[in-house]
Design an enzyme around this catalytic site. Structure first.
Site, PDB file in Angstrom:
ATOM      1  N   SER A 190       0.831  -1.197   0.000  1.00  0.00           N
ATOM      2  CA  SER A 190       0.000   0.000   0.000  1.00  0.00           C
ATOM      3  C   SER A 190       0.872   1.257   0.000  1.00  0.00           C
ATOM      4  O   SER A 190       2.002   1.245   0.516  1.00  0.00           O
ATOM      5  CB  SER A 190      -0.910   0.023   1.232  1.00  0.00           C
ATOM      6  OG  SER A 190      -1.856  -1.017   1.182  1.00  0.00           O
ATOM      7  N   GLU A 206       1.405  -6.643  -5.309  1.00  0.00           N
ATOM      8  CA  GLU A 206       2.429  -7.196  -6.199  1.00  0.00           C
ATOM      9  C   GLU A 206       3.721  -6.391  -6.202  1.00  0.00           C
ATOM     10  O   GLU A 206       3.733  -5.201  -6.533  1.00  0.00           O
ATOM     11  CB  GLU A 206       1.892  -7.286  -7.631  1.00  0.00           C
ATOM     12  CG  GLU A 206       2.870  -7.911  -8.606  1.00  0.00           C
ATOM     13  CD  GLU A 206       2.272  -8.202  -9.967  1.00  0.00           C
ATOM     14  OE1 GLU A 206       2.987  -8.695 -10.839  1.00  0.00           O
ATOM     15  OE2 GLU A 206       1.058  -7.923 -10.157  1.00  0.00           O
ATOM     16  N   LYS A 222       0.225 -13.895 -11.384  1.00  0.00           N
ATOM     17  CA  LYS A 222      -0.664 -14.337 -12.452  1.00  0.00           C
ATOM     18  C   LYS A 222      -1.418 -15.549 -11.927  1.00  0.00           C
ATOM     19  O   LYS A 222      -0.812 -16.555 -11.549  1.00  0.00           O
ATOM     20  CB  LYS A 222       0.116 -14.713 -13.722  1.00  0.00           C
ATOM     21  CG  LYS A 222       0.333 -13.548 -14.650  1.00  0.00           C
ATOM     22  CD  LYS A 222      -0.976 -13.006 -15.170  1.00  0.00           C
ATOM     23  CE  LYS A 222      -0.778 -11.669 -15.878  1.00  0.00           C
ATOM     24  NZ  LYS A 222      -1.958 -10.832 -15.740  1.00  0.00           N
TER      25      LYS A 222
END
Length: 395
Positions: A190, A206, A222
């Site tokens: 974040s 990610e 993914k």
């Protein structure tokens, strides 16, 4: 230096009030897992538009903060935020896993800032209403998925990441909205960035690039499953596994452009990890490199997981399939401290204009096994944290 321990939310409110009182730039914040800490806060940083190719390297300050947007723009749909911003600062605060703040450079004492400028209890953020969203263009997304499947069958690409955009308005100020969403749906990467151009409220799970000296890793995501489903289903899904492995190969190729020969390795393959509202498949590729931060970013940008394979052809096709510019969505944000760099992929990231308009991009990878209805549902699952979960507010 070890310091007293207000919460990150309380300290951010106090630093924001301090910035207004002193007429200095606002703070920037990184919550979750940055630099081995629970929070990293830059007490004051002037984030200004910058050339995209020179955002993260060098500088006279202790820390460089910035973002770089997805480079492809759709004609007639200008992005809401600048293409890139950069700022340097001479102070840094980190919240250790032991619950104590540490100051670096000329950062102020957090307890003294809270005493002088307030900050409240942080409870007010819980009541901050989420943004009000309009219905996104489902038909355009479906058409893009259908076109992508045709391109895969024709052998033009093996997979591609397709996105849709949500348009809305903030119903609370940007900082309160960020802290409210961060409390309800904490994410590993974040961040809150603010300037005269608007604000970034980022909740990415990610990693894009994490660098310590000459060692660098990238951890593409993914494969996605709603949080209420059994995460074991991800590893049993041929589609999700294929998505991930193809992007791992792309990430290896990207890092190989600037890595020492023989240093690129896959250190973690197909790990199942939770994120707000979903489970993900995550793999990690590592390498050694001596190039500067921006050369490293340029060699690997846009991130592998948000483009497709082969990368350049996927980008060309995406620019024709998606009717909206991505803006910061699928770009990168983060900070650099000397030889260390930490960037997140700008997914689950709200882009807010000064007038309260807000946009959110969400998407997913398309393979030959994709179904348009499922891909749309995945977009909604990823966006649902912004309205508290459950059915979309426009349905």
């Amino acid at each position: 230096m070890l310091l007293d321990t207000p919460t990150a939310a309380v300290l951010l409110h106090a630093l924001h009030a301090r910035a207004r009182a002193l007429g200095v730039p606002p703070p920037a914040a990184f919550l979750g897992d940055w630099r081995g800490s629970a929070a990293v806060i830059v007490p004051s940083v002037a984030l200004r538009p910058a050339p995209p190719a020179r955002v993260f390297s060098g500088g006279a300050g202790l820390v460089v903060v910035g973002f770089r947007s997805f480079p492809d723009v759709v004609a007639g749909d200008p992005p809401l935020l600048p293409t890139a911003v950069r700022g340097e600062a001479t102070g840094l605060l980190t919240l250790g896993r032991d619950g104590a703040w540490r100051a670096w450079g000329d950062a102020p004492d957090p307890a003294a800032v809270v005493r002088e400028y307030g900050g409240g209890s942080g409870d007010d953020d819980e009541a901050a209403p989420p943004p009000r969203w309009a219905a996104p263009d489902r038909d355009a997304h479906r058409a893009a998925v259908v076109d992508c499947l045709e391109a895969i069958r024709a052998g033009e690409v093996y997979q591609a990441c397709l996105s849709t955009r949500l348009d809305g308005r903030l119903r609370a100020d940007a900082l309160a909205t960020f802290l409210s969403l961060a409390r309800r749906a904490p994410a590993a990467r974040s961040a809150y960035l603010e300037g005269p151009w608007g604000a970034v409220l980022a909740f990415s799970p990610e990693e894009y690039l994490v660098r310590a000296g000459d060692r660098v890793r990238t951890s593409p995501i993914k494969g996605t499953l709603p949080a209420h489903r059994d995460p074991a289903e991800l590893l049993a899904s041929g589609k999700d596994v294929a998505e991930n492995i193809m992007i791992v190969d792309l990430a290896r190729n990207d890092l190989g452009r600037v890595a020492e020969v023989g240093s690129v390795t896959v250190t973690d393959l197909l790990a199942v990890r939770p994120a707000p509202g979903v489970h993900h498949l995550v793999s990690t590729v590592e390498a050694r490199t001596a190039v500067d931060h921006d050369a490293l970013v340029s060699a690997t940008f846009p991130p592998a997981s948000v483009t497709g394979t082969p990368k350049e052809r996927a980008r060309e096709l995406i620019a024709g399939w998606e009717p909206r510019s991505r803006g910061l969505h699928c770009g990168a944000y983060g900070l650099a401290v000397g030889p260390d760099l930490e960037l997140a992929v700008a997914i689950r990231t709200l882009e807010a204009a000064p007038d309260g308009r807000v946009e959110l991009g969400v998407g997913g990878g398309i393979t030959i096994d994709s179904r348009p209805h499922d891909e749309w549902d995945e977009c909604l699952h990823k966006a649902a944290f912004t309205w508290g979960g459950g059915p979309a507010p426009w349905s």
